[in-house]
Design a protein around this motif. Structure first.
Motif, PDB file in Angstrom:
ATOM      1  N   GLU A 117       3.510   5.309 -19.020  1.00 59.75           N
ATOM      2  CA  GLU A 117       4.415   4.315 -18.879  1.00 59.75           C
ATOM      3  C   GLU A 117       3.802   3.496 -17.674  1.00 59.75           C
ATOM      4  OE1 GLU A 117       8.944   3.480 -17.980  1.00 59.75           O
ATOM      5  OE2 GLU A 117       8.379   5.380 -18.220  1.00 59.75           O
ATOM      6  N   ILE A 118       3.132   4.162 -16.667  1.00 58.42           N
ATOM      7  CA  ILE A 118       2.665   3.143 -15.824  1.00 58.42           C
ATOM      8  C   ILE A 118       1.326   2.278 -16.350  1.00 58.42           C
ATOM      9  CG2 ILE A 118       1.061   3.212 -13.718  1.00 58.42           C
ATOM     10  CD1 ILE A 118       2.614   5.557 -12.722  1.00 58.42           C
ATOM     11  N   VAL A 119       0.451   2.785 -17.254  1.00 59.51           N
ATOM     12  CA  VAL A 119      -0.594   2.093 -17.923  1.00 59.51           C
ATOM     13  C   VAL A 119       0.088   1.023 -18.644  1.00 59.51           C
ATOM     14  CG1 VAL A 119      -2.154   2.156 -19.523  1.00 59.51           C
ATOM     15  CG2 VAL A 119      -1.936   4.045 -18.009  1.00 59.51           C
ATOM     16  N   PRO A 145      -4.907   1.435 -13.721  1.00 64.49           N
ATOM     17  CA  PRO A 145      -4.161   2.542 -14.205  1.00 64.49           C
ATOM     18  C   PRO A 145      -4.693   3.250 -15.303  1.00 64.49           C
ATOM     19  CG  PRO A 145      -2.712   0.864 -13.621  1.00 64.49           C
ATOM     20  CD  PRO A 145      -3.989   0.171 -13.210  1.00 64.49           C
ATOM     21  N   ALA A 146      -5.231   2.290 -16.220  1.00 66.91           N
ATOM     22  CA  ALA A 146      -5.864   2.849 -17.576  1.00 66.91           C
ATOM     23  C   ALA A 146      -7.008   4.078 -17.233  1.00 66.91           C
ATOM     24  CB  ALA A 146      -6.386   1.855 -18.391  1.00 66.91           C
ATOM     25  N   LYS A 147      -8.124   3.650 -16.088  1.00 65.57           N
ATOM     26  CA  LYS A 147      -8.887   4.497 -15.588  1.00 65.57           C
ATOM     27  C   LYS A 147      -8.305   5.750 -14.986  1.00 65.57           C
ATOM     28  CE  LYS A 147     -13.121   1.388 -14.739  1.00 65.57           C
ATOM     29  NZ  LYS A 147     -13.945   1.200 -13.841  1.00 65.57           N
ATOM     30  N   LYS A 202      -3.361   8.337  -5.683  1.00 62.71           N
ATOM     31  CA  LYS A 202      -3.544   9.147  -6.658  1.00 62.71           C
ATOM     32  C   LYS A 202      -2.960  10.555  -6.530  1.00 62.71           C
ATOM     33  CE  LYS A 202      -6.354  11.187  -3.863  1.00 62.71           C
ATOM     34  NZ  LYS A 202      -5.758  12.509  -3.205  1.00 62.71           N
ATOM     35  N   PRO A 203      -2.953  11.470  -7.910  1.00 60.31           N
ATOM     36  CA  PRO A 203      -3.146  11.040  -8.929  1.00 60.31           C
ATOM     37  C   PRO A 203      -2.291  10.181  -9.482  1.00 60.31           C
ATOM     38  CG  PRO A 203      -2.332  13.286  -9.013  1.00 60.31           C
ATOM     39  CD  PRO A 203      -2.601  12.905  -7.734  1.00 60.31           C
ATOM     40  N   ILE A 204      -2.443   9.497 -10.681  1.00 61.35           N
ATOM     41  CA  ILE A 204      -1.593   8.375 -11.174  1.00 61.35           C
ATOM     42  C   ILE A 204      -0.023   8.611 -11.363  1.00 61.35           C
ATOM     43  CG2 ILE A 204      -2.125   8.841 -13.385  1.00 61.35           C
ATOM     44  CD1 ILE A 204      -1.950   5.825 -14.024  1.00 61.35           C
ATOM     45  N   ALA A 205       0.189   9.771 -11.507  1.00 60.54           N
ATOM     46  CA  ALA A 205       1.706  10.218 -11.773  1.00 60.54           C
ATOM     47  C   ALA A 205       1.697  11.601 -11.627  1.00 60.54           C
ATOM     48  CB  ALA A 205       2.006   9.734 -13.067  1.00 60.54           C
ATOM     49  N   ALA A 206       2.934  12.173 -12.030  1.00 62.83           N
ATOM     50  CA  ALA A 206       3.225  13.549 -11.901  1.00 62.83           C
ATOM     51  C   ALA A 206       3.043  14.301 -13.211  1.00 62.83           C
ATOM     52  CB  ALA A 206       4.685  13.983 -11.490  1.00 62.83           C
ATOM     53  N   ASP A 255       0.889  -1.143   0.049  1.00 62.80           N
ATOM     54  CA  ASP A 255       0.265  -0.045  -0.049  1.00 62.80           C
ATOM     55  C   ASP A 255       0.993   1.136   0.021  1.00 62.80           C
ATOM     56  OD1 ASP A 255      -2.179   1.968   0.387  1.00 62.80           O
ATOM     57  OD2 ASP A 255      -2.069   1.614   2.614  1.00 62.80           O
ATOM     58  N   ALA A 256       0.905   1.873  -1.268  1.00 60.17           N
ATOM     59  CA  ALA A 256       2.116   2.948  -1.291  1.00 60.17           C
ATOM     60  C   ALA A 256       1.210   4.324  -1.424  1.00 60.17           C
ATOM     61  CB  ALA A 256       2.743   3.030  -2.856  1.00 60.17           C
ATOM     62  N   LEU A 257       1.670   5.223  -0.394  1.00 61.83           N
ATOM     63  CA  LEU A 257       1.316   6.534  -0.185  1.00 61.83           C
ATOM     64  C   LEU A 257       2.460   7.460  -0.326  1.00 61.83           C
ATOM     65  CD1 LEU A 257      -0.186   4.455   2.332  1.00 61.83           C
ATOM     66  CD2 LEU A 257      -1.683   6.763   2.334  1.00 61.83           C
ATOM     67  N   LEU A 258       2.916   7.459  -1.556  1.00 64.62           N
ATOM     68  CA  LEU A 258       4.255   8.135  -1.857  1.00 64.62           C
ATOM     69  C   LEU A 258       3.806   9.551  -2.591  1.00 64.62           C
ATOM     70  CD1 LEU A 258       6.269   5.332  -3.339  1.00 64.62           C
ATOM     71  CD2 LEU A 258       6.583   6.469  -1.122  1.00 64.62           C
ATOM     72  N   PRO A 259       4.834  10.503  -2.371  1.00 63.94           N
ATOM     73  CA  PRO A 259       4.524  11.559  -3.590  1.00 63.94           C
ATOM     74  C   PRO A 259       4.323  11.056  -5.067  1.00 63.94           C
ATOM     75  CG  PRO A 259       6.181  12.285  -1.905  1.00 63.94           C
ATOM     76  CD  PRO A 259       5.667  10.813  -1.646  1.00 63.94           C
ATOM     77  N   VAL A 260       3.470  11.560  -5.872  1.00 63.34           N
ATOM     78  CA  VAL A 260       3.044  10.891  -6.837  1.00 63.34           C
ATOM     79  C   VAL A 260       4.204  10.800  -7.855  1.00 63.34           C
ATOM     80  CG1 VAL A 260       0.684  11.012  -6.636  1.00 63.34           C
ATOM     81  CG2 VAL A 260       1.770  12.644  -7.860  1.00 63.34           C
ATOM     82  N   GLN A 261       5.206  11.720  -7.796  1.00 61.61           N
ATOM     83  CA  GLN A 261       6.316  11.527  -8.875  1.00 61.61           C
ATOM     84  C   GLN A 261       7.052  10.202  -8.735  1.00 61.61           C
ATOM     85  OE1 GLN A 261       6.096  14.002  -6.438  1.00 61.61           O
ATOM     86  NE2 GLN A 261       7.533  14.365  -5.569  1.00 61.61           N
ATOM     87  N   PHE A 262       6.873   9.610  -7.515  1.00 58.85           N
ATOM     88  CA  PHE A 262       7.594   8.382  -7.254  1.00 58.85           C
ATOM     89  C   PHE A 262       6.800   7.040  -7.691  1.00 58.85           C
ATOM     90  CE2 PHE A 262       9.642  11.275  -4.162  1.00 58.85           C
ATOM     91  CZ  PHE A 262      10.674  11.478  -4.612  1.00 58.85           C
ATOM     92  N   ASN A 263       5.528   7.290  -7.876  1.00 59.29           N
ATOM     93  CA  ASN A 263       4.684   6.136  -8.421  1.00 59.29           C
ATOM     94  C   ASN A 263       5.248   5.230  -9.551  1.00 59.29           C
ATOM     95  OD1 ASN A 263       2.527   6.778  -6.253  1.00 59.29           O
ATOM     96  ND2 ASN A 263       1.124   7.644  -7.781  1.00 59.29           N
ATOM     97  N   LEU A 264       5.814   5.784 -10.310  1.00 55.88           N
ATOM     98  CA  LEU A 264       6.396   4.992 -11.629  1.00 55.88           C
ATOM     99  C   LEU A 264       7.596   4.293 -10.750  1.00 55.88           C
ATOM    100  CD1 LEU A 264       6.720   4.231 -14.427  1.00 55.88           C
ATOM    101  CD2 LEU A 264       8.009   6.234 -14.784  1.00 55.88           C
TER     102      LEU A 264
END
Length: 348
Positions: free
Chosen positions: A111-113, A319-321, A100-104, A74-83
């Motif tokens: 790329e995540i999708v 991720p697509a949604k 969320k959001p999915i990325a920065a 369960d990752a609650l990171l600043p979204v720039q680190f989601n990838l």
């Protein structure tokens, strides 16, 4: 009785401590067993509250994904680190749910999708408004009654809250993700809207920043064209002076209309609908009270089911949604820079 799924919580800040931890602890088949934070002292503080052994407080992010005892992250990171987190999840074959959001930006989001579509791992983006009970009631039970959807009005507005505990966080004051406040909260609103009415094709919008503490624009007024052909307005912002907080979604069809109102002033959210092709041939109003329940609990139950079954098709917010919800906000920001010109919503 099967053993509970073991969860490693990554990013042990305010939301992890105040929302995720008690929610997970309330679900019998889930258990928080490990923690990681860039500042280890924060992870140790979280671990103490969660009853986690100190040996399960990790020193690096990769160690989280290497532990065979962990069933999902369960990752609650600043979204720039989601990838980076998704790459580690796939490398170590570890299911991941991330905030969320999915990325920065859209490049990272694409790329995540792409990565999510290359693996059988369950991957969930944590947009809990997609789990509101009203979504299925609106979409499956009431929407078919009002004929073709012609237009809609979606409004989520409220007063500035200058004692909000998130205001002092760096991700709010200095967001690295496109849209800042508008994408951080807006994707929830857009998850609800698109789950009910389908995807957005193009956006014409104007935005502005009212408060410096927001870090970026914090008010959005816009018009949408959906791929279905329906048109409507989408208004979002909680940066105004004293006013009543209002959250409502009105849908107009060829054979009636629907109003979903979950404004805080209401004791219970309501769905009010009328069926008929005209005022003279209306069947009258029907009002339904609908409790929204614990949407964070529902998203964890959804992900736990997908992890247990090893079936990523069970995941609700893929991720697509999530890419689409984020891309709508990005299109709105671009439109505003072009003085409200219509902008197509980018595809992944």
């Amino acid at each position: 009785m099967t053993a509970p799924l073991n969860i490693a919580v990554v990013g042990t800040g305010i939301f992890a401590t105040d929302n995720h931890l008690p929610t997970i602890q309330s679900i019998p088949n889930l258990k928080v067993t490990a923690a990681y934070n860039r500042t280890k002292a924060k992870a140790e503080k979280f671990a103490e509250k969660a009853g986690i052994d100190k040996s399960n407080v990790y020193d690096t992010l990769e160690e989280v994904f290497e532990d065979d005892k962990t069933d999902f992250v369960d990752a609650l990171l600043p979204v720039q680190f989601n990838l980076d987190a998704v790459k580690l999840a796939i490398k170590h074959n570890k299911p991941i749910a991330f905030e969320k959001p999915i990325a920065a930006n859209l490049a990272q989001a694409k790329e995540i999708v792409k990565l999510s579509e290359s693996t059988d791992l369950p991957i969930l983006v944590l947009e809990n408004w997609a789990y509101l009970k009203a979504v299925s009631v609106l979409k499956d039970e009431i929407l078919p009654k009002i004929g073709e959807v012609l237009s809609f009005t979606y409004r989520a507005t409220g007063p500035w809250n200058d004692v909000n505990k998130y205001l002092a966080t760096s991700w709010r004051q200095h967001p690295e993700h496109v849209g800042g406040f508008l994408s951080d909260g807006g994707v929830h609103q857009l998850a609800l809207l698109t789950e009910v009415l389908g995807p957005v094709e193009s956006v014409s919008a104007l935005t502005r920043q009212v408060h410096e503490e927001s870090g970026d624009d914090d008010v959005l007024f816009s018009t949408f064209k959906l791929t279905s052909g329906a048109i409507g307005t989408f208004t979002y912002g909680s940066a105004f002076g004293a006013t009543d907080k209002s959250t409502s979604f009105t849908i107009y069809g060829t054979n009636g209309s629907i109003v979903y109102d979950w404004s805080p002033a209401l004791k219970t959210p309501t769905i009010t609908y009328q069926v008929g092709p005209s005022a003279e041939r209306s069947e009258g109003k029907t009002v339904i009270e609908i409790e929204n329940g614990n949407t964070i609990a529902e998203e964890f139950k959804n992900f736990a089911a997908a992890v247990s079954a090893k079936d990523k098709s069970l995941v609700n917010v893929t991720p697509a949604k999530a890419f689409h919800h984020f891309a709508i906000v990005v299109a709105a920001i671009e439109s505003s820079k072009k003085n409200g010109d219509s902008v197509k919503v980018e595809l992944p």
